[in-house]
Design a protein around this motif. Structure first.
Motif, PDB file in Angstrom:
ATOM      1  N   HIS A 106       0.825  -1.203   0.000  1.00  0.00           N
ATOM      2  CA  HIS A 106       0.000   0.000   0.000  1.00  0.00           C
ATOM      3  C   HIS A 106       0.863   1.258   0.000  1.00  0.00           C
ATOM      4  N   ARG A 107       0.532   2.207  -0.870  1.00  0.00           N
ATOM      5  CA  ARG A 107       1.230   3.502  -0.908  1.00  0.00           C
ATOM      6  C   ARG A 107       0.490   4.446   0.018  1.00  0.00           C
ATOM      7  N   THR A 108       1.144   4.870   1.069  1.00  0.00           N
ATOM      8  CA  THR A 108       0.480   5.731   2.046  1.00  0.00           C
ATOM      9  C   THR A 108       0.770   7.206   1.812  1.00  0.00           C
ATOM     10  N   ARG A 109       1.772   7.505   1.038  1.00  0.00           N
ATOM     11  CA  ARG A 109       2.132   8.908   0.799  1.00  0.00           C
ATOM     12  C   ARG A 109       1.845   9.306  -0.642  1.00  0.00           C
ATOM     13  N   CYS A 110       0.572   9.332  -0.967  1.00  0.00           N
ATOM     14  CA  CYS A 110       0.156   9.779  -2.291  1.00  0.00           C
ATOM     15  C   CYS A 110      -1.283  10.263  -2.190  1.00  0.00           C
ATOM     16  N   SER A 111      -1.731  10.972  -3.192  1.00  0.00           N
ATOM     17  CA  SER A 111      -3.128  11.385  -3.158  1.00  0.00           C
ATOM     18  C   SER A 111      -3.978  10.181  -3.556  1.00  0.00           C
ATOM     19  N   GLY A 112      -4.988   9.919  -2.795  1.00  0.00           N
ATOM     20  CA  GLY A 112      -5.817   8.738  -3.028  1.00  0.00           C
ATOM     21  C   GLY A 112      -5.428   7.627  -2.076  1.00  0.00           C
ATOM     22  N   THR A 113      -6.323   6.693  -1.883  1.00  0.00           N
ATOM     23  CA  THR A 113      -6.096   5.632  -0.901  1.00  0.00           C
ATOM     24  C   THR A 113      -5.980   4.248  -1.511  1.00  0.00           C
ATOM     25  N   GLU A 114      -6.136   4.125  -2.799  1.00  0.00           N
ATOM     26  CA  GLU A 114      -6.160   2.803  -3.414  1.00  0.00           C
ATOM     27  C   GLU A 114      -4.977   2.573  -4.349  1.00  0.00           C
ATOM     28  N   TRP A 115      -3.837   3.152  -4.010  1.00  0.00           N
ATOM     29  CA  TRP A 115      -2.627   3.005  -4.806  1.00  0.00           C
ATOM     30  C   TRP A 115      -1.691   2.006  -4.128  1.00  0.00           C
ATOM     31  N   PHE A 116      -1.065   1.169  -4.955  1.00  0.00           N
ATOM     32  CA  PHE A 116      -0.207   0.109  -4.445  1.00  0.00           C
ATOM     33  C   PHE A 116       1.059   0.014  -5.289  1.00  0.00           C
ATOM     34  N   ASP A 117       2.191  -0.297  -4.647  1.00  0.00           N
ATOM     35  CA  ASP A 117       3.433  -0.608  -5.353  1.00  0.00           C
ATOM     36  C   ASP A 117       3.418  -2.098  -5.613  1.00  0.00           C
ATOM     37  N   THR A 118       3.068  -2.472  -6.825  1.00  0.00           N
ATOM     38  CA  THR A 118       2.891  -3.878  -7.176  1.00  0.00           C
ATOM     39  C   THR A 118       3.114  -4.045  -8.668  1.00  0.00           C
ATOM     40  N   THR A 119       2.834  -5.227  -9.152  1.00  0.00           N
ATOM     41  CA  THR A 119       2.928  -5.500 -10.591  1.00  0.00           C
ATOM     42  C   THR A 119       1.568  -5.957 -11.088  1.00  0.00           C
ATOM     43  N   LEU A 120       1.358  -5.847 -12.375  1.00  0.00           N
ATOM     44  CA  LEU A 120       0.113  -6.332 -12.958  1.00  0.00           C
ATOM     45  C   LEU A 120      -0.006  -7.843 -12.767  1.00  0.00           C
ATOM     46  N   ALA A 121       1.109  -8.547 -12.854  1.00  0.00           N
ATOM     47  CA  ALA A 121       1.090 -10.006 -12.667  1.00  0.00           C
ATOM     48  C   ALA A 121       0.605 -10.373 -11.265  1.00  0.00           C
ATOM     49  N   GLU A 122       1.047  -9.625 -10.247  1.00  0.00           N
ATOM     50  CA  GLU A 122       0.603  -9.912  -8.884  1.00  0.00           C
ATOM     51  C   GLU A 122      -0.899  -9.650  -8.742  1.00  0.00           C
ATOM     52  N   ILE A 123      -1.367  -8.549  -9.293  1.00  0.00           N
ATOM     53  CA  ILE A 123      -2.797  -8.244  -9.236  1.00  0.00           C
ATOM     54  C   ILE A 123      -3.605  -9.338  -9.932  1.00  0.00           C
ATOM     55  N   GLU A 124      -3.135  -9.775 -11.098  1.00  0.00           N
ATOM     56  CA  GLU A 124      -3.843 -10.831 -11.827  1.00  0.00           C
ATOM     57  C   GLU A 124      -3.902 -12.127 -11.023  1.00  0.00           C
ATOM     58  N   ARG A 125      -2.811 -12.474 -10.318  1.00  0.00           N
ATOM     59  CA  ARG A 125      -2.802 -13.686  -9.487  1.00  0.00           C
ATOM     60  C   ARG A 125      -3.815 -13.569  -8.348  1.00  0.00           C
ATOM     61  N   VAL A 126      -3.830 -12.420  -7.680  1.00  0.00           N
ATOM     62  CA  VAL A 126      -4.750 -12.215  -6.558  1.00  0.00           C
ATOM     63  C   VAL A 126      -6.192 -12.246  -7.055  1.00  0.00           C
ATOM     64  N   ILE A 127      -6.472 -11.598  -8.153  1.00  0.00           N
ATOM     65  CA  ILE A 127      -7.833 -11.588  -8.703  1.00  0.00           C
ATOM     66  C   ILE A 127      -8.248 -12.990  -9.134  1.00  0.00           C
ATOM     67  N   SER A 128      -7.357 -13.710  -9.780  1.00  0.00           N
ATOM     68  CA  SER A 128      -7.654 -15.082 -10.185  1.00  0.00           C
ATOM     69  C   SER A 128      -8.012 -15.941  -8.972  1.00  0.00           C
ATOM     70  N   PHE A 129      -7.230 -15.808  -7.889  1.00  0.00           N
ATOM     71  CA  PHE A 129      -7.517 -16.533  -6.665  1.00  0.00           C
ATOM     72  C   PHE A 129      -8.856 -16.094  -6.081  1.00  0.00           C
ATOM     73  N   GLY A 130      -9.089 -14.783  -6.030  1.00  0.00           N
ATOM     74  CA  GLY A 130     -10.345 -14.266  -5.475  1.00  0.00           C
ATOM     75  C   GLY A 130     -11.565 -14.723  -6.260  1.00  0.00           C
ATOM     76  N   LEU A 131     -11.437 -14.789  -7.579  1.00  0.00           N
ATOM     77  CA  LEU A 131     -12.564 -15.240  -8.402  1.00  0.00           C
ATOM     78  C   LEU A 131     -12.821 -16.729  -8.266  1.00  0.00           C
ATOM     79  N   SER A 132     -11.802 -17.486  -7.867  1.00  0.00           N
ATOM     80  CA  SER A 132     -11.967 -18.937  -7.744  1.00  0.00           C
ATOM     81  C   SER A 132     -12.606 -19.349  -6.431  1.00  0.00           C
ATOM     82  N   GLN A 133     -12.733 -18.416  -5.493  1.00  0.00           N
ATOM     83  CA  GLN A 133     -13.285 -18.739  -4.173  1.00  0.00           C
ATOM     84  C   GLN A 133     -14.793 -18.728  -4.174  1.00  0.00           C
TER      85      GLN A 133
END
Length: 133
Positions: A106-133
């Motif tokens: 989570h990026r805490t020092r930026c405007s907005g609250t939903e910014w993250f230091d991550t990769t698209l691949a990591e987001i895709e893995r998390v979403i894939s897992f979340g959709l499979s539940q």
């Protein structure tokens, strides 16, 4: 013009257990919901984490991103990195946020609250897992 309901948020913050335990009947059949990820060209990096905004919407993803960035002090246009349609976009977004916060992305020092230091691949893995539940 369609109004996005995505700007309406439930009060407070929810952890993974709270999100997983929520009852959700879903949106009406005529509403297409999606989780999306975007960034700006000058922030995008290959094979390493960079600032990515993760959100959800009940309207067109491009329209939602444009509305969010309207009036923002940026000289470039946002780039939508991906979008994932689901009947449970709010819950999936909260799941992704909780995962990324737990892993200290989570990026805490930026405007907005939903910014993250991550990769698209990591987001895709998390979403894939979340959709499979």
């Amino acid at each position: 013009m369609q109004t996005c309901v995505a700007a309406l948020r439930l009060p407070g913050r929810m952890n993974v257990e709270q999100v997983a335990g929520c009852w959700w009947a879903g949106w009406p059949d005529d509403v297409e919901c999606a989780v999306y990820a975007y960034s700006f060209p000058e922030l995008i990096k290959d094979n390493e984490p960079f600032a990515i905004k993760v959100g959800y919407t009940d309207c067109d993803v491009d329209a939602r991103v444009r509305a969010q960035c309207k009036g923002a002090s940026s000289f470039s246009h946002p780039v939508v990195l991906g979008s994932w349609k689901t009947d449970d976009a709010y819950r999936l977004e909260q799941f992704v946020h909780a995962y990324l916060k737990f892993h200290k992305r989570h990026r805490t020092r930026c405007s907005g609250t939903e910014w993250f230091d991550t990769t698209l691949a990591e987001i895709e893995r998390v979403i894939s897992f979340g959709l499979s539940q």
